[in-house]
Design an enzyme around this catalytic site. Structure first.
Site, PDB file in Angstrom:
ATOM      1  N   CYS A  98       0.840  -1.199   0.000  1.00 11.78           N
ATOM      2  CA  CYS A  98       0.000   0.000   0.000  1.00 11.78           C
ATOM      3  C   CYS A  98       0.883   1.261   0.000  1.00 11.78           C
ATOM      4  CB  CYS A  98      -0.975  -0.039   1.171  1.00 11.78           C
ATOM      5  SG  CYS A  98      -2.410   1.052   0.953  1.00 11.78           S
ATOM      6  N   HIS A 199      -3.593  -5.512   0.709  1.00  8.79           N
ATOM      7  CA  HIS A 199      -3.029  -5.978   1.979  1.00  8.79           C
ATOM      8  C   HIS A 199      -3.110  -7.503   2.063  1.00  8.79           C
ATOM      9  CE1 HIS A 199      -2.527  -2.057   3.998  1.00  8.79           C
ATOM     10  NE2 HIS A 199      -3.553  -1.691   3.262  1.00  8.79           N
ATOM     11  N   GLU A 201      -1.719  -9.370   4.200  1.00  7.73           N
ATOM     12  CA  GLU A 201      -1.553  -9.832   5.576  1.00  7.73           C
ATOM     13  C   GLU A 201      -2.869 -10.004   6.330  1.00  7.73           C
ATOM     14  OE1 GLU A 201      -1.273  -5.273   5.848  1.00  7.73           O
ATOM     15  OE2 GLU A 201      -0.820  -6.863   4.420  1.00  7.73           O
TER      16      GLU A 201
END
Length: 221
Positions: A98, A199, A201
């Site tokens: 990001c 993202h 994660e």
């Protein structure tokens, strides 16, 4: 990077992934995902110098986190120049997530601009195979196990951004896109520099997100 057993952490040299935190709410989650792969990592301020970053440790890869700022704002945080010098001199693999991707793109001469429409939530990301003619030939090991490299494939990832990379730096290719972002993933595989607008994660990105992180942390680094 080295995959450690639980006993290795006691005596092994501190070979690790460095996570440089730009203020993302997910920075600690990135660290958790790396540690779940049995790879040692530490969180550092994005303002750390190379000397601070490498003190008593050996860096095998760097992850640049997301963050709430815009890279083009005058007061936004930026990676210390000595860290970029350390990355280039030692050929350290980098994954920008990001804001981290935008920071990397801007540093190498790309353009980051506000998005017409913010992306927040699950988004369909089209991953392009290296054989597609409209894209430069790149090593897409980052997407091993996610893309079949035969044709484009779509994965669902979690987006949370208001800016986007609108022009790539020299040497980079786009390897994934969404309807709102032409550069959802970028790579300069010769220098092992990768960027993700989404993202991987977070839980919402599922097994594909975990596969991406594993590919970078274990295979690329």
């Amino acid at each position: 990077c080295i995959v450690y057993s639980s006993m290795d952490f006691i005596s092994a040299p501190r070979i690790q992934i460095a996570i440089l935190d730009f203020g993302s709410q997910y920075s600690h989650l990135i660290a958790r995902r790396v540690r779940e792969l049995n790879v040692f990592c530490e969180l550092h301020s994005c303002l750390s110098t190379a000397e601070e970053l490498t003190l008593n440790k050996s860096i095998c890869g760097i992850i640049l986190s997301g963050g709430p700022s815009s890279v083009y704002d005058s007061e936004s945080p930026h990676l210390h120049s000595t860290v970029w010098e350390y990355i280039e001199k030692n050929k350290i693999p980098v994954l920008g997530i990001c804001y981290g991707m935008q920071e990397m793109a801007q540093h190498f001469g790309g353009v980051v601009s506000p998005s017409t429409d913010r992306e927040f939530g699950r988004a369909s990301v089209q991953v392009y195979a290296e054989t597609k003619l409209e894209f430069a030939s790149v090593d897409i090991d980052l997407f091993h196990g996610v893309s079949d490299k035969e044709e484009s494939t779509e994965i669902v990832m979690w987006m949370s951004h208001g800016d986007k990379v609108s022009s790539l730096p020299a040497g980079f290719s786009k390897i994934a896109a969404t309807t709102n972002s032409d550069h959802a993933a970028i790579a300069d595989s010769s220098r092992r520099l990768y960027g993700l607008q989404f993202h991987p994660e977070v839980t919402h990105s599922g097994s594909a997100g975990k596969a991406l992180l594993r590919n970078f942390v274990v295979n690329i680094c």
